[in-house]
Design a protein around this motif. Sequence first.
Motif, PDB file in Angstrom:
ATOM      1  N   MET A  96      -2.237   5.587 -10.437  1.00  0.00           N
ATOM      2  CA  MET A  96      -3.291   4.625 -10.187  1.00  0.00           C
ATOM      3  C   MET A  96      -4.666   4.924 -10.028  1.00  0.00           C
ATOM      4  O   MET A  96      -5.798   4.651 -10.512  1.00  0.00           O
ATOM      5  N   ARG A  97      -4.821   5.878  -9.121  1.00  0.00           N
ATOM      6  CA  ARG A  97      -5.982   6.867  -9.049  1.00  0.00           C
ATOM      7  C   ARG A  97      -6.714   7.213 -10.376  1.00  0.00           C
ATOM      8  O   ARG A  97      -8.001   7.050 -10.531  1.00  0.00           O
ATOM      9  N   ALA A  98      -5.738   7.799 -11.226  1.00  0.00           N
ATOM     10  CA  ALA A  98      -6.263   8.511 -12.495  1.00  0.00           C
ATOM     11  C   ALA A  98      -6.845   7.451 -13.376  1.00  0.00           C
ATOM     12  O   ALA A  98      -7.849   7.307 -13.996  1.00  0.00           O
ATOM     13  N   GLN A  99      -6.196   6.300 -13.368  1.00  0.00           N
ATOM     14  CA  GLN A  99      -6.281   5.187 -14.312  1.00  0.00           C
ATOM     15  C   GLN A  99      -7.609   4.691 -13.897  1.00  0.00           C
ATOM     16  O   GLN A  99      -8.321   4.117 -14.747  1.00  0.00           O
ATOM     17  N   PHE A 100      -7.748   4.155 -12.787  1.00  0.00           N
ATOM     18  CA  PHE A 100      -8.875   3.414 -12.193  1.00  0.00           C
ATOM     19  C   PHE A 100     -10.204   4.424 -12.395  1.00  0.00           C
ATOM     20  O   PHE A 100     -11.286   3.884 -12.780  1.00  0.00           O
ATOM     21  N   THR A 101      -9.944   5.594 -11.909  1.00  0.00           N
ATOM     22  CA  THR A 101     -11.119   6.617 -12.153  1.00  0.00           C
ATOM     23  C   THR A 101     -11.480   6.735 -13.624  1.00  0.00           C
ATOM     24  O   THR A 101     -12.651   6.602 -14.021  1.00  0.00           O
ATOM     25  N   GLU A 102     -10.397   6.773 -14.539  1.00  0.00           N
ATOM     26  CA  GLU A 102     -10.949   6.503 -15.896  1.00  0.00           C
ATOM     27  C   GLU A 102     -11.620   5.529 -16.656  1.00  0.00           C
ATOM     28  O   GLU A 102     -12.657   5.695 -17.166  1.00  0.00           O
ATOM     29  N   ALA A 103     -11.160   4.374 -15.811  1.00  0.00           N
ATOM     30  CA  ALA A 103     -11.767   2.944 -16.278  1.00  0.00           C
ATOM     31  C   ALA A 103     -13.291   2.939 -15.679  1.00  0.00           C
ATOM     32  O   ALA A 103     -14.353   2.660 -16.452  1.00  0.00           O
ATOM     33  N   LEU A 104     -13.535   3.405 -14.584  1.00  0.00           N
ATOM     34  CA  LEU A 104     -14.741   3.534 -14.045  1.00  0.00           C
ATOM     35  C   LEU A 104     -15.959   4.493 -14.506  1.00  0.00           C
ATOM     36  O   LEU A 104     -16.997   4.449 -14.618  1.00  0.00           O
ATOM     37  N   LYS A 105     -15.287   5.616 -15.211  1.00  0.00           N
ATOM     38  CA  LYS A 105     -16.183   6.541 -15.995  1.00  0.00           C
ATOM     39  C   LYS A 105     -17.014   5.784 -17.015  1.00  0.00           C
ATOM     40  O   LYS A 105     -17.966   6.189 -17.254  1.00  0.00           O
ATOM     41  N   GLU A 106     -16.613   4.709 -17.369  1.00  0.00           N
ATOM     42  CA  GLU A 106     -17.107   4.054 -18.510  1.00  0.00           C
ATOM     43  C   GLU A 106     -18.644   3.506 -17.934  1.00  0.00           C
ATOM     44  O   GLU A 106     -19.448   3.289 -18.999  1.00  0.00           O
ATOM     45  N   SER A 204       5.306  -0.925 -14.408  1.00  0.00           N
ATOM     46  CA  SER A 204       4.494  -0.995 -13.222  1.00  0.00           C
ATOM     47  C   SER A 204       3.214  -0.252 -13.694  1.00  0.00           C
ATOM     48  O   SER A 204       1.879  -0.829 -13.352  1.00  0.00           O
ATOM     49  N   LYS A 205       3.319   0.690 -14.543  1.00  0.00           N
ATOM     50  CA  LYS A 205       2.135   1.514 -14.784  1.00  0.00           C
ATOM     51  C   LYS A 205       1.306   0.782 -16.171  1.00  0.00           C
ATOM     52  O   LYS A 205       0.232   0.807 -16.053  1.00  0.00           O
ATOM     53  N   THR A 206       2.060  -0.318 -16.769  1.00  0.00           N
ATOM     54  CA  THR A 206       1.385  -0.840 -17.661  1.00  0.00           C
ATOM     55  C   THR A 206       0.225  -1.835 -16.959  1.00  0.00           C
ATOM     56  O   THR A 206      -0.513  -2.144 -17.150  1.00  0.00           O
ATOM     57  N   GLY A 207       1.118  -2.550 -15.892  1.00  0.00           N
ATOM     58  CA  GLY A 207       0.301  -3.243 -14.902  1.00  0.00           C
ATOM     59  C   GLY A 207      -0.900  -2.550 -14.408  1.00  0.00           C
ATOM     60  O   GLY A 207      -2.020  -3.182 -14.216  1.00  0.00           O
ATOM     61  N   ILE A 208      -0.570  -1.379 -14.001  1.00  0.00           N
ATOM     62  CA  ILE A 208      -1.847  -0.555 -13.459  1.00  0.00           C
ATOM     63  C   ILE A 208      -2.947  -0.315 -14.437  1.00  0.00           C
ATOM     64  O   ILE A 208      -4.201  -0.548 -14.176  1.00  0.00           O
ATOM     65  N   LYS A 209      -2.561  -0.173 -15.645  1.00  0.00           N
ATOM     66  CA  LYS A 209      -3.609   0.025 -16.643  1.00  0.00           C
ATOM     67  C   LYS A 209      -4.342  -1.232 -16.640  1.00  0.00           C
ATOM     68  O   LYS A 209      -5.421  -1.404 -16.778  1.00  0.00           O
ATOM     69  N   LYS A 210      -3.665  -2.378 -16.990  1.00  0.00           N
ATOM     70  CA  LYS A 210      -4.389  -3.650 -16.964  1.00  0.00           C
ATOM     71  C   LYS A 210      -5.124  -3.902 -15.881  1.00  0.00           C
ATOM     72  O   LYS A 210      -6.315  -4.633 -15.856  1.00  0.00           O
ATOM     73  N   GLY A 211      -4.794  -3.635 -14.519  1.00  0.00           N
ATOM     74  CA  GLY A 211      -5.559  -3.603 -13.410  1.00  0.00           C
ATOM     75  C   GLY A 211      -7.081  -2.946 -13.605  1.00  0.00           C
ATOM     76  O   GLY A 211      -8.001  -3.558 -12.769  1.00  0.00           O
ATOM     77  N   ALA A 212      -6.816  -1.488 -14.086  1.00  0.00           N
ATOM     78  CA  ALA A 212      -8.001  -1.098 -14.211  1.00  0.00           C
ATOM     79  C   ALA A 212      -9.089  -1.593 -15.001  1.00  0.00           C
ATOM     80  O   ALA A 212     -10.269  -1.550 -14.674  1.00  0.00           O
ATOM     81  N   GLU A 213      -8.297  -2.084 -16.137  1.00  0.00           N
ATOM     82  CA  GLU A 213      -9.440  -2.847 -17.037  1.00  0.00           C
ATOM     83  C   GLU A 213      -9.786  -3.973 -16.334  1.00  0.00           C
ATOM     84  O   GLU A 213     -11.049  -4.284 -16.743  1.00  0.00           O
ATOM     85  N   ASP A 214      -9.177  -4.645 -15.607  1.00  0.00           N
ATOM     86  CA  ASP A 214      -9.882  -5.857 -14.764  1.00  0.00           C
ATOM     87  C   ASP A 214     -10.845  -5.541 -13.978  1.00  0.00           C
ATOM     88  O   ASP A 214     -12.031  -6.171 -13.840  1.00  0.00           O
TER      89      ASP A 214
END
Length: 220
Positions: A96-106, A204-214
């Motif tokens: 989760m931390r990795a995915q949200f960090t990657e999304a925020l880098k945009e 759950s991991k797919t959900g985390i990716k969607k959460g980061a995009e959201d």
Amino acid sequence: MKVSSMGYQVVVVAACVALAACAGTHPVRYTGLESSTQLQPNANDSSGRVPYNYSSGANWRKYSNAIVEPVVVYSGADSQFENVSEDQKKELAEYMRAQFTEALKEKFTMMSQPNVHTLLVKLTLTGAKPTKQFVGTVTKFDLAGGPYNAVQSIRGKEGALSGSVSYAVEIYDASTNQLLSAYVAKQYPNAMNVKATFGAMSASKTGIKKGAEDLIARLN
């Protein structure tokens, strides 16, 4: 009278689908969150994915940097983990931390220390549900689960026997520690996403990716 193996499977899957249709959990206003008392029912959410939120009306354009703290695994009595081991919780938290960090880098420059024009993002993993192996895949195609999942897919709702993830996001001004925004959410794959049924934590991991995009969509 003997029941055929195929017939038995259909009966079992049908029963599971019926149970799944009415047994889905919804995120709550987790009492252990710092923002718990400020979270309010989200009248603008018709999906049921984000039932509680708080907004200070912050202007996100004034922020150019972000800090993402290590994800906290929620241990309160109102957590919503279903048959998830401690190792799996740790795996999801790191992912989760990795995915949200990657999304925020945009949108933001990632920082390690508080500064002006910097957001402090606190993430809490509050629940997860693994996909029911084999049966979760079968329900995408069989006569019992297929039609149900097809309808759920169109509605954007949760599929039968599919995994999910629940979490909280709290966003602060890093220099003042003022709470700017907070919400609790539940994310899951599209009800007809077959790939997300392979592996107990895949959904759950797919959900985390969607959460980061959201999250990044909320900050744009």
